[in-house]
Enzyme design. Sequence first.
Site, PDB file in Angstrom:
ATOM      1  N   ASP A 143      19.656  42.649  16.863  1.00  0.00           N
ATOM      2  CA  ASP A 143      19.360  43.885  16.135  1.00  0.00           C
ATOM      3  C   ASP A 143      20.616  44.546  15.567  1.00  0.00           C
ATOM      4  OD1 ASP A 143      20.104  44.572  18.815  1.00  0.00           O
ATOM      5  OD2 ASP A 143      19.207  46.546  18.586  1.00  0.00           O
ATOM      6  N   HIS A 144      21.755  43.871  15.714  1.00  0.00           N
ATOM      7  CA  HIS A 144      23.002  44.342  15.103  1.00  0.00           C
ATOM      8  C   HIS A 144      23.615  43.322  14.152  1.00  0.00           C
ATOM      9  CE1 HIS A 144      23.644  48.057  17.562  1.00  0.00           C
ATOM     10  NE2 HIS A 144      22.670  47.459  18.226  1.00  0.00           N
TER      11      HIS A 144
ATOM     12  N   HIS B  43      24.146  41.131  19.606  1.00  0.00           N
ATOM     13  CA  HIS B  43      22.690  41.248  19.704  1.00  0.00           C
ATOM     14  C   HIS B  43      22.027  41.178  18.323  1.00  0.00           C
ATOM     15  CE1 HIS B  43      22.599  43.193  23.977  1.00  0.00           C
ATOM     16  NE2 HIS B  43      22.735  41.891  24.007  1.00  0.00           N
TER      17      HIS B  43
ATOM     18  N   HIS C  94      28.762  43.891  18.278  1.00  0.00           N
ATOM     19  CA  HIS C  94      28.391  42.943  19.330  1.00  0.00           C
ATOM     20  C   HIS C  94      27.310  42.013  18.788  1.00  0.00           C
ATOM     21  CE1 HIS C  94      25.411  46.157  19.843  1.00  0.00           C
ATOM     22  NE2 HIS C  94      24.693  45.390  20.631  1.00  0.00           N
TER      23      HIS C  94
ATOM     24  N   HIS D 241      27.940  46.565  27.851  1.00  0.00           N
ATOM     25  CA  HIS D 241      26.590  46.276  27.346  1.00  0.00           C
ATOM     26  C   HIS D 241      26.489  44.784  27.032  1.00  0.00           C
ATOM     27  CE1 HIS D 241      22.850  46.960  25.163  1.00  0.00           C
ATOM     28  NE2 HIS D 241      23.372  46.390  24.088  1.00  0.00           N
TER      29      HIS D 241
ATOM     30  N   ASP E 264      26.395  49.842  20.858  1.00  0.00           N
ATOM     31  CA  ASP E 264      25.494  50.195  21.954  1.00  0.00           C
ATOM     32  C   ASP E 264      26.260  50.494  23.238  1.00  0.00           C
ATOM     33  OD1 ASP E 264      23.458  49.789  20.174  1.00  0.00           O
ATOM     34  OD2 ASP E 264      22.570  48.077  21.217  1.00  0.00           O
TER      35      ASP E 264
ATOM     36  N   HIS F  86      21.748  53.463  17.766  1.00  0.00           N
ATOM     37  CA  HIS F  86      20.321  53.758  17.934  1.00  0.00           C
ATOM     38  C   HIS F  86      20.063  55.257  17.958  1.00  0.00           C
ATOM     39  CE1 HIS F  86      18.905  49.652  18.981  1.00  0.00           C
ATOM     40  NE2 HIS F  86      20.127  49.514  19.457  1.00  0.00           N
TER      41      HIS F  86
END
Length: 248
Positions: A65-66, A63, A61, A119, A138, A176
């Site tokens: 942080d990915h 985001h 996805h 998400h 996530d 995570h």
Amino acid sequence: MAVEPSVLEVVAVPALSDNYIWLVHDSASGETVVVDPGEAAPALAAAEERGWTITQVWNTHWHPDHVGGNAAIRAATDARITGPAAEAGKIGTLDVALSEGDPIRIGDVVGTIIAVGAHTAGHIAIHLPSEAIVFTGDTLFAMGCGRLFEGTPADMFGALAKLAALPGETRVYCGHEYTVANGRYAVVAEPDNADARAALAESERLRAAGLPTLPTTIGAERATNPFVRARTADELGRRRLAKDGFKG
């Protein structure tokens, strides 16, 4: 049922505050995939340390942080970057955009894309059935699920139902290290669930030893995860709202 050992080696690379980047190596072809690189340096260093050549990046996805390491990894390795077609407008580095049912490959191992939007609206999971592996980003965590930033409880209920329908031995690699916090909520949501209590104790033991709690399995999540175990979308929604404010 016994599971044959995977032909792939999967390595957890801690990143940022609590993310995991996954390195997936196929010794037969020499290919190495980086899954969800929130930053480039840890992934590049982990591959170099093992003598592995990164050839692909897989994003679940959009985001940051990915996907934050995408550009630097491609600059360093010329890796091909694959991710969700529905989020191509948000991931400027994509080379290949995939949707539900599309194939994805590392070496001779062929996987498939599962749409799990909730998400984020276009979130995907990557299932490698021959290896009993799924990368869930996530969406599905050990004893938890992602926050509903772009989807509804019904969306998450449907996404988790797809994942829970996979074979129980399927190893789940998520984005995570949330297992202890999730487990502390799980035993409140389902106080009579002995499996959840045992899973929480084991996750606390692993973290105290400095070890990852992942991967989990689909079978374990069916037994311990209060979101997978929710009987309706409304129940999932109530649990997600309670978890959002949970301080345990």
